[in-house]
Motif scaffolding. Structure first.
Motif, PDB file in Angstrom:
ATOM      1  N   THR A  63     -11.255 -38.088  -7.395  1.00 51.99           N
ATOM      2  CA  THR A  63     -12.625 -37.698  -7.714  1.00 51.99           C
ATOM      3  C   THR A  63     -13.618 -38.512  -6.870  1.00 51.99           C
ATOM      4  OG1 THR A  63     -12.609 -39.243  -9.578  1.00 51.99           O
ATOM      5  CG2 THR A  63     -12.152 -36.939 -10.059  1.00 51.99           C
ATOM      6  N   PRO A  64     -14.732 -37.867  -6.446  1.00 51.95           N
ATOM      7  CA  PRO A  64     -15.704 -38.582  -5.617  1.00 51.95           C
ATOM      8  C   PRO A  64     -16.478 -39.649  -6.399  1.00 51.95           C
ATOM      9  CG  PRO A  64     -16.468 -36.359  -6.129  1.00 51.95           C
ATOM     10  CD  PRO A  64     -15.069 -36.461  -6.656  1.00 51.95           C
ATOM     11  N   SER A 124     -29.756 -40.504 -27.386  1.00 51.93           N
ATOM     12  CA  SER A 124     -29.614 -39.157 -26.844  1.00 51.93           C
ATOM     13  C   SER A 124     -29.867 -39.214 -25.345  1.00 51.93           C
ATOM     14  CB  SER A 124     -30.596 -38.192 -27.516  1.00 51.93           C
ATOM     15  OG  SER A 124     -30.466 -36.883 -26.985  1.00 51.93           O
ATOM     16  N   ALA A 125     -29.010 -38.567 -24.578  1.00 51.96           N
ATOM     17  CA  ALA A 125     -29.163 -38.611 -23.122  1.00 51.96           C
ATOM     18  C   ALA A 125     -28.738 -37.284 -22.514  1.00 51.96           C
ATOM     19  CB  ALA A 125     -28.323 -39.744 -22.530  1.00 51.96           C
ATOM     20  N   VAL A 126     -29.394 -36.930 -21.425  1.00 49.59           N
ATOM     21  CA  VAL A 126     -29.007 -35.739 -20.671  1.00 49.59           C
ATOM     22  C   VAL A 126     -27.785 -36.073 -19.822  1.00 49.59           C
ATOM     23  CG1 VAL A 126     -29.719 -34.086 -18.902  1.00 49.59           C
ATOM     24  CG2 VAL A 126     -31.373 -34.883 -20.611  1.00 49.59           C
ATOM     25  N   ILE A 127     -26.784 -35.206 -19.858  1.00 52.45           N
ATOM     26  CA  ILE A 127     -25.591 -35.394 -19.036  1.00 52.45           C
ATOM     27  C   ILE A 127     -25.877 -34.823 -17.654  1.00 52.45           C
ATOM     28  CG2 ILE A 127     -23.137 -34.869 -18.782  1.00 52.45           C
ATOM     29  CD1 ILE A 127     -23.033 -34.471 -21.832  1.00 52.45           C
ATOM     30  N   SER A 128     -25.803 -35.658 -16.647  1.00 54.85           N
ATOM     31  CA  SER A 128     -26.095 -35.209 -15.287  1.00 54.85           C
ATOM     32  C   SER A 128     -25.026 -34.245 -14.796  1.00 54.85           C
ATOM     33  CB  SER A 128     -26.167 -36.407 -14.338  1.00 54.85           C
ATOM     34  OG  SER A 128     -24.882 -36.998 -14.193  1.00 54.85           O
ATOM     35  N   ASP A 129     -25.363 -33.466 -13.775  1.00 58.01           N
ATOM     36  CA  ASP A 129     -24.400 -32.528 -13.197  1.00 58.01           C
ATOM     37  C   ASP A 129     -23.170 -33.264 -12.681  1.00 58.01           C
ATOM     38  OD1 ASP A 129     -26.047 -30.425 -13.779  1.00 58.01           O
ATOM     39  OD2 ASP A 129     -26.869 -30.221 -11.753  1.00 58.01           O
ATOM     40  N   SER A 130     -23.376 -34.409 -12.049  1.00 57.58           N
ATOM     41  CA  SER A 130     -22.237 -35.155 -11.500  1.00 57.58           C
ATOM     42  C   SER A 130     -21.328 -35.664 -12.606  1.00 57.58           C
ATOM     43  CB  SER A 130     -22.727 -36.318 -10.630  1.00 57.58           C
ATOM     44  OG  SER A 130     -23.515 -37.223 -11.393  1.00 57.58           O
ATOM     45  N   ASP A 131     -21.921 -36.130 -13.725  1.00 58.67           N
ATOM     46  CA  ASP A 131     -21.111 -36.592 -14.855  1.00 58.67           C
ATOM     47  C   ASP A 131     -20.370 -35.433 -15.509  1.00 58.67           C
ATOM     48  OD1 ASP A 131     -21.827 -39.207 -14.469  1.00 58.67           O
ATOM     49  OD2 ASP A 131     -23.323 -39.265 -16.085  1.00 58.67           O
ATOM     50  N   ALA A 132     -21.027 -34.279 -15.602  1.00 53.48           N
ATOM     51  CA  ALA A 132     -20.393 -33.106 -16.210  1.00 53.48           C
ATOM     52  C   ALA A 132     -19.183 -32.667 -15.396  1.00 53.48           C
ATOM     53  CB  ALA A 132     -21.403 -31.971 -16.322  1.00 53.48           C
ATOM     54  N   LYS A 133     -19.307 -32.701 -14.081  1.00 50.08           N
ATOM     55  CA  LYS A 133     -18.179 -32.334 -13.222  1.00 50.08           C
ATOM     56  C   LYS A 133     -17.012 -33.306 -13.392  1.00 50.08           C
ATOM     57  CE  LYS A 133     -21.232 -30.445  -9.633  1.00 50.08           C
ATOM     58  NZ  LYS A 133     -21.721 -30.646  -8.247  1.00 50.08           N
ATOM     59  N   LEU A 168     -13.170 -26.350  -7.467  1.00 47.41           N
ATOM     60  CA  LEU A 168     -12.434 -27.612  -7.490  1.00 47.41           C
ATOM     61  C   LEU A 168     -12.157 -28.103  -6.077  1.00 47.41           C
ATOM     62  CD1 LEU A 168      -9.842 -26.887 -10.330  1.00 47.41           C
ATOM     63  CD2 LEU A 168     -11.506 -28.749 -10.345  1.00 47.41           C
ATOM     64  N   GLU A 169     -11.816 -27.172  -5.201  1.00 41.54           N
ATOM     65  CA  GLU A 169     -11.436 -27.535  -3.836  1.00 41.54           C
ATOM     66  C   GLU A 169     -12.598 -28.173  -3.080  1.00 41.54           C
ATOM     67  OE1 GLU A 169      -8.558 -25.619  -0.393  1.00 41.54           O
ATOM     68  OE2 GLU A 169      -9.488 -24.338  -1.906  1.00 41.54           O
ATOM     69  N   SER A 170     -13.824 -27.745  -3.371  1.00 39.71           N
ATOM     70  CA  SER A 170     -14.973 -28.320  -2.677  1.00 39.71           C
ATOM     71  C   SER A 170     -15.468 -29.608  -3.348  1.00 39.71           C
ATOM     72  CB  SER A 170     -16.125 -27.311  -2.635  1.00 39.71           C
ATOM     73  OG  SER A 170     -16.592 -27.023  -3.955  1.00 39.71           O
ATOM     74  N   TYR A 171     -15.028 -29.846  -4.576  1.00 40.31           N
ATOM     75  CA  TYR A 171     -15.461 -31.047  -5.293  1.00 40.31           C
ATOM     76  C   TYR A 171     -14.478 -32.204  -5.125  1.00 40.31           C
ATOM     77  CZ  TYR A 171     -16.277 -34.222  -9.221  1.00 40.31           C
ATOM     78  OH  TYR A 171     -16.483 -35.345  -9.993  1.00 40.31           O
ATOM     79  N   LEU A 172     -13.190 -31.918  -5.250  1.00 37.50           N
ATOM     80  CA  LEU A 172     -12.183 -32.973  -5.227  1.00 37.50           C
ATOM     81  C   LEU A 172     -11.919 -33.478  -3.809  1.00 37.50           C
ATOM     82  CD1 LEU A 172      -9.628 -31.351  -7.699  1.00 37.50           C
ATOM     83  CD2 LEU A 172     -11.162 -33.268  -8.190  1.00 37.50           C
TER      84      LEU A 172
END
Length: 395
Positions: free
Chosen positions: A394-395, A312-321, A349-353
């Motif tokens: 993707t970053p 069991s692991a927590v999904i990080s914000d970066s992985d979720a994105k 999306l525009e600020s992430y991609l």
């Protein structure tokens, strides 16, 4: 007015197969010489189901998917018990999709009606190819004719709700052979078909045969031509290419369960090796879990603890994105700002991609970007090479 419930999907892994295909890397085991311990497996599944769904009673099950392995080897009355137990814990949505995977052997064809009475609403058949020599070489126990007969039988019992799998890229297969084979298969199709390129997975007999040069597969260029031919032939037959490997005649025929994965819906997986992705109701964290792959260890853990979770692991914000974009762009409909923001704490999306790369792919005809709506989607051309595109944007 009743409160809207959060959608939830349930995956049920049935681990046994009558035969082990040369190309399959899924978690499975051949049926033991002494036979399947149906009661033991079903009891363990029911225990894990109760434990796993206990915290999700405020949600609504939009889909249940029995995969494997070969879940059509299970007893229909045991499938019915699992469906009934799930519904008692988390209510099934009206017209919930309940899918069962099956192989087109005579024994399994004869059980179709019983599975329908058990509560199955959608039937998925592993036809794979119509070439008898290839089927035998890959370890399958049915013929091409039996595969089509199974599809025809399923259409009588599950009209508008039948899917089957086809594969291309087998050793010795030519483009012309693939085109003729797919066209013949589509003459029997209902409203949905999944088409996969044969992949060589480490640890499989096919992997060893290829590395030992006992098998020579089609070149990458030929496989690309086969993919393009599949898109064209399906379109001519009225099937819309809505996901990398999926085609449907109408929107209603698209797989509700699989779209749940691609759209980031929460799901619970039970059974050996099953994975889950959900938000922990107690703290709001996104979790990823996995069950024991070994059938006996999984069952023993279920008996003792009520579940067979090994990891069991927590999904990080970066992985979720990243998951939201990767899965969203598997579909021709793409991903919207609103869906991305739901997992990205409001980020667009525009600020992430990497928008410079996105715009280049738009210019070259691989992506579509709606800056007003904030919506990104692949073109048909882009869908074919989406894995390469994702690495660049993707970053």
């Amino acid at each position: 007015m009743s409160r809207l419930r959060t959608p939830l999907s349930l995956y049920v892994h049935w681990p046994y197969c009558s035969f082990l295909c040369q190309f399959c890397a899924f978690s499975k085991a051949r049926v033991p010489a002494a036979g399947i311990e149906h009661y033991r497996i079903t009891t363990a599944l029911l225990k894990e189901l109760k434990t796993s769904l206990a915290a999700h009673r405020d949600k609504e099950l939009h889909s249940i998917y029995f995969g494997g392995g070969t879940p059509s080897l299970a007893k229909p009355q045991h499938i019915a018990r699992i469906i009934e137990a799930a519904d008692s814990l988390v209510p099934l949505a009206v017209n919930a999709e309940i899918t069962l995977e099956s192989n087109p052997t005579l024994a399994e064809i004869n059980k179709m009606r019983d599975f329908k009475q058990a509560g199955i609403t959608r039937y998925s058949i592993g036809v794979q190819t119509l070439d008898d020599q290839t089927l035998a070489r890959m370890g399958r126990l049915h013929t091409g004719a039996e595969g089509l007969a199974a599809v025809d039988r399923a259409k009588q019992l599950f009209p508008g709700k039948v899917s089957f799998d086809m594969m291309f890229g087998f050793a010795g297969q030519s483009l012309n052979q693939w085109q003729k084979e797919l066209d013949q298969a589509l003459q029997h199709a209902d409203s949905h078909i999944s088409i996969y390129q044969l992949t060589v997975e480490p640890g499989t007999p096919l992997f060893r045969d290829r590395n030992a040069h006992r098998v020579i597969l089609p070149s990458h260029d030929l496989q690309a031509q086969m993919y393009e031919a599949a898109v064209k032939i399906c379109s001519q037959r009225g099937f819309r290419h809505y996901e990398v490997s999926s085609y449907a005649k109408e929107k209603e025929a698209e797989s509700v369960h699989n779209k749940g994965y691609w759209q980031g819906r929460q799901w619970i997986g039970i059974g050996p090796s099953a994975h889950s992705r959900y938000i922990d109701p107690s703290n709001g964290r996104r979790l990823s879990t996995m069950r024991f792959p070994d059938i006996q260890r999984w069952a023993q853990h279920c008996d003792k603890f009520g579940h067979g979770t090994v990891k069991s692991a927590v999904i990080s914000d970066s992985d979720a994105k990243q998951e939201a974009v990767v899965f969203g762009l598997r579909m021709l409909d793409g991903i919207s700002n609103s869906r991305f923001a739901a997992v990205a704490n409001g980020q667009t999306l525009e600020s992430y991609l990497l928008m410079e790369q996105v715009q280049q792919y738009v210019h070259d005809g691989y992506l579509l970007w709606d800056s007003v709506q904030g919506h990104l989607s692949p073109t048909e051309r882009g869908l074919q090479v989406i894995d390469s595109i994702l690495m660049d944007i993707t970053p």
